[in-house]
Each structure stands twice: as C-alpha cells, then as structure tokens.
Design an enzyme around this catalytic site. Structure first.
Site, short mmCIF file in Angstrom:
data_model
loop_
_atom_site.label_atom_id
_atom_site.label_comp_id
_atom_site.label_asym_id
_atom_site.label_seq_id
_atom_site.Cartn_x
_atom_site.Cartn_y
_atom_site.Cartn_z
CB SER A 1 -0.94 -0.07 1.20
OG SER A 1 -2.04 0.78 1.05
CG ASP B 1 -6.09 -2.63 -4.08
OD1 ASP B 1 -6.69 -1.82 -3.35
OD2 ASP B 1 -4.99 -3.12 -3.77
CG HIS C 1 -5.38 -2.61 0.02
ND1 HIS C 1 -4.84 -2.04 -1.10
CD2 HIS C 1 -4.77 -2.03 1.08
CE1 HIS C 1 -3.94 -1.15 -0.73
NE2 HIS C 1 -3.87 -1.13 0.57
#
Length: 561
Positions: free
Chosen positions: A270, A502, A530
C-alpha cells in the site's frame, strides 16, 4: 483519501490522512450473530486472519480497481532525482552508528533505537529517534541479509506488523534465511509519534458529518478540520515539518547501512510501495530485491488520487453487492438485486442515520451516525474475507436497530481500543500526506464544484469522500513535496504487484508505477481486495518468494488468480 495500510495480525494485512468519517478492514471472520460482546468480537475478528487493514480519512489516496472511470490525465513532468552516491561528511556519524539490541518483551524479537537527522539539509540541527525491531534468521540455509518490511499507512506501525504477522506468518524459508526487520517511520507509533487530539476530541472528530446539507454543516466540517490541524501543529511543529516520505526513505538507507547490508531488500504494501519506490528513486544503485504490493502512483495529484480512490471503493462495493445478492442473509436485497439497487438501499440507510443515529451500547455513549457507519462499510471493502462480517453488521443495524457491529468495524479502522484510546495512526497519516502533496482542496467552494465528479465516480460514497478530501486544506505546515514520476534508472529488477479490483490502490496505479520504474516487473493478481501477497494466491506467493529467495523476478506481465 482513505489511507493505505496493510496489517495482518498474528494468524493464518492513500493516500489518506485521517478525516472525519473515514474507516480498515481485514481478516476472514465468519458471520456471527451480534450480542452484548459484538463490538469486541468484531474488533478481534478484524485483527485475526489474512486480510488487509486500511484506515483513515482522506489525503493522499489510493486508486480505483480495474478500469478507470475517468479520462487519462498527463503524468507529472517532474522526476525524482537520485542522490549522490557518496555519503556527505555530516551524515557519516549516522551511517556508522552502532545499534544496541535489547529484548522487546515479545519472544524472538529484539529492539533498538536508531538516530537520524531531523532535517537532512541541516544534519547538525537535531536528531529524530527511530524505533527498530528485528527477528533474526533462524536457519537452515545461508543468510541472505536483512528484509525490511512496511505495511503502509502512512501511519501503520511496521514494528507491530513484524511482531504480529511477518515475523511468524511469512514463509518459513524466508524467515530462515533473512533477518526480518521493521522500523516505525518518523512520526509513527514508537518513533516520536505525531499527536493531534485527545481521545474525547477524536471521538467528536470521527463523528463529524462529512455529507453536509447546508452552510451551517459545511462550516462545522471545516471547523473540525481546522481544529484537527491546529492540534497537530501545536504538538511538535518542528517534527511536523520533517515527516515526509522522502525523509523516511532516507532513514531507510541509514538503517540499511547500520544493519551491514550493501543493498536494501524490502517488502512494502500500500503506502509502503510509495515509500519503497521513493527509496529506489533516491538510491537506485542500492536497490536489492524490492516488492511493491498494492502500488501507488506518485505521478498523480492529491485530488486525482482521491477521485480515483472513490471510484475504487465503488468498484469494491459493486463486487460486494453482487456477492451479497446471492446470500440468504443479504440486507441489501435478494437474488436479482443489482449493485445499483443495493447501493440505493445502502445510501438510503446512511441518510436515515444522518438524522436518526442508532444505539450501540457503547460505554462512552457514542451512537452510530452516518459518518461512523460509512467508515465501517468502507473498512470491509479492503478484503472480501470481511464481507460476511459486514453483512452481519448491516443486518443488525438495518433490521434490529443495533449499531454495535458497524461501530466496531469503524473503531478497528481508526485503531480505537476498548478503553476509548486512539493510536497515532490517523495523526501520522495526515501529517505525512499533507506534507507530501499540495492539498486536494483548499476550501469548501472547491469541494462543491467537484461534487458531481465524485458522485459520478461513486453514487454511494462519492459525496462523503469529496468532503473528506478537504482535510489537508487547513494544514499548519506547507507541503514540501509534489507529484512526480519515479524512474530509478540503473536499479536492479523491482517487482510491482497490482490487484485488479483493489479498492484503495487501483490496478491502474500499479500499471503506471511499473511503467515509470526503469526495471519494474508488473505482477498482476486478478481478484478482489487490497494487495495480493499472502492473501491466498499460490501463484502470487510463489512468484514473490522465488524472487526474494533467488533474485529471479516473475516474467513481465505475469497474471495470477
């Protein structure tokens, strides 16, 4: 934007900064009937399993999964420039420091404190103390060096991620051959954490209406952002000017040298992909094996990132709605219900909560209003393993007038514990995001003009996410960063991982970053949720493990499911 963090607590997981009404999600909890312990049970479930937690309100943002809903925009012209290969004399003492390792209080892990200059442009102006932890390679097999991990955020604790997941959950062969290492970035958790509000004030902030209906409510929302920003500025204004991603990446290079590694081996998820890509851009000759999972696109403005992320959450919600309609316990409609119809029902439920919040049994008297409910739903969009829990939470809220389970999802996103105490996640998230990029919006009038685009991107979440994008508009410190490309010319092969649906870091962002990096290999996971590594795809895990252990990247363009 909703901030980006992957967090997998022990068991089998932007940019945004923390603003009112935002919310992480994770785990693969079974559906359950709510009861007196619903809030605690939901928090435990979220923090169990192999899901992703992402949290916060909106600042930097992530992107939309699958196809973009918007026309392409030109990439930033600026390119992140590499730093000189030689270490400046003033920084040599930092690069040559010795760490004193001590017991962490967690079996198998050691901790230390590393010093870095608060301001790399003025190394003699003071230090920042950074917390580091490691779990040494267990063997057998030749040691491959250190593997630094970061779960994202910004604001997620890398040390928590190491101790609660990576140190025991990474594949045995990787744990055998690498010292697993984590450092909380400056301003985060154990590394001189940024502070903004006390717990009671934070409770008020998270309940602020982010879908204002009139000028009075708009003024109240703007006031909430101002108070949050003023609180952050009052705590440690010197630190607040030096928590950028570039500075955190430079800290990583100091740590690399202190650990005795010639090159950096790293897994970032991320926001951790932005941190890792920034490192590669600054120090391309020191890149070892870098995995960037759930990639961000550094070439986008904050407004564009927020808009992309809004579309991403809509994509994730539509996937949830299609799955929900096939389930007998779906509170948004039965078989044949379209995602659009499910979205209309959820939006209507949110509007009801705007005027009639639900009881939750919370000891501090909080009720479930629209802001907290929206955060709870968005939290569950990060991992399809949380969908059963979300169905249960919506059922108890919509059919039994009990908001406890949705409140628990929101609390987990905000890292609010059962005593009512907030971790510094949301504060660090805002501090980093608001420094890295100019604000998406500087005032309510700009938000109002952008509302149609956000509502088109997501009929369910668009209005709230547009207003949440205002949070950096009142920040007390001017941004030091700008949108830019990262090429890292001369770097060793870098693996960029993108998930097609995502919600927080859209697949298009991974494609863009892979196109920027001169040595990138794009690895695609066709799925929901994600990030991809460690989430159940043997194809993904095998490709990444092979790269980390043998240095062989996957073939460019490899797809997995």
């Amino acid at each position: 934007m909703y901030f980006r963090r992957v967090f997998r607590p022990t068991g089998p997981d932007s940019t945004p900064s923390g603003g009112p009404g935002s919310g992480p999600a994770g785990g693969r909890p079974p559906a359950r009937e709510p009861g007196p312990g619903a809030r605690a049970a939901a928090v435990r479930a979220l923090r169990r399993g192999g899901g992703v937690l992402a949290a916060a309100a909106l600042v930097l943002a992530a992107c939309s999964a699958g196809e973009s809903r918007h026309q392409p925009v030109p990439a930033a012209e600026a390119v992140l420039a590499a730093l000189p290969r030689s270490t400046p004399a003033a920084l040599v003492p930092y690069y040559e420091q010795k760490l004193t390792w001590r017991d962490c209080g967690v079996p198998g892990f050691q901790c230390a404190t590393m010093k870095a200059p608060l301001d790399y442009a003025k190394p003699t102006a003071g230090d920042v103390r950074l917390a580091v932890a490691r779990k040494k390679a267990t063997g057998p097999g030749a040691r491959l060096g250190s593997l630094l991990v970061n779960p994202g955020g910004p604001g997620g604790s890398a040390i928590d991620y190491l101790q609660q997941f990576a140190g025991t959950g990474y594949p045995a062969e990787i744990r055998a051959r690498y010292d697993l290492v984590a450092m909380d970035p400056r301003g985060v958790a154990r590394s001189e954490p940024v502070q903004c509000l006390d717990d009671r004030a934070m409770d008020t902030y998270t309940q602020t209406d982010v879908t204002p209906d009139d000028r009075t409510e708009i003024d109240a929302l703007a006031g909430a952002y101002r108070r949050f920003a003023e609180g952050c500025g009052a705590h440690d204004p010197r630190l607040l000017r030096h928590v950028s991603t570039v500075e955190a990446a430079r800290d990583m290079d100091v740590l690399r040298a202190v650990l005795g590694d010639r090159k950096l081996t790293y897994v970032g998820a991320s926001y951790g992909t932005f941190l890792g890509a920034t490192y590669a851009g600054l120090f391309p000759d020191r890149v070892g094996r870098l995995v960037l999972d759930g990639a961000m696109d550094p070439s986008l403005s904050a407004r564009r990132m927020n808009l992309d992320q809004t579309a991403g959450f809509e994509t994730a919600f539509q996937s949830f709605a299609r799955d929900c309609a096939r389930r007998s316990d779906c509170p948004l409609g039965g078989r044949g219900t379209t995602p659009h119809e499910a979205g209309d029902r959820l939006a209507a439920f949110f509007r009801t909560l705007d005027t009639r919040p639900l009881p939750t049994g919370d000891p501090d008297g909080r009720k479930l209003g629209e802001a907290l409910a929206t955060t709870g739903v968005i939290a569950a969009m990060y991992d399809q393993g949380a969908w059963p829990q979300l169905r249960g939470a919506l059922n108890t809220a919509m059919k039994q007038n009990d908001g406890a389970a949705l409140l628990a999802l929101s609390d987990s996103y905000y890292e609010r514990d059962t005593r009512g105490h907030y971790a510094n996640l949301m504060y660090a998230n805002a501090a980093v995001n608001c420094l890295d990029l100019p604000a998406a919006f500087t005032g309510p009038d700009e938000v109002e003009r952008a509302l149609p685009a956000f509502e088109k991107a997501s009929p369910v979440f668009g209005r709230g996410l547009a207003w949440a994008s205002l949070n950096c508009g009142y920040w007390p410190v001017k941004p030091t960063g700008e949108a830019h490309r990262i090429e890292a010319k001369g770097a060793a092969p870098i693996v960029v991982v993108g998930t097609t649906r995502d919600p927080a870091t859209p697949y298009r962002w991974a494609q863009s970053l892979a196109g920027q990096l001169s040595s990138a290999h794009l690895l695609t996971y066709d799925g929901d949720g994600h990030t991809a590594y460690g989430r159940g795809s043997r194809c993904i895990d095998s490709a990444i493990d092979t790269y980390l252990l043998r240095g062989t990247p996957p073939a460019k363009g490899k797809h997995c499911s």
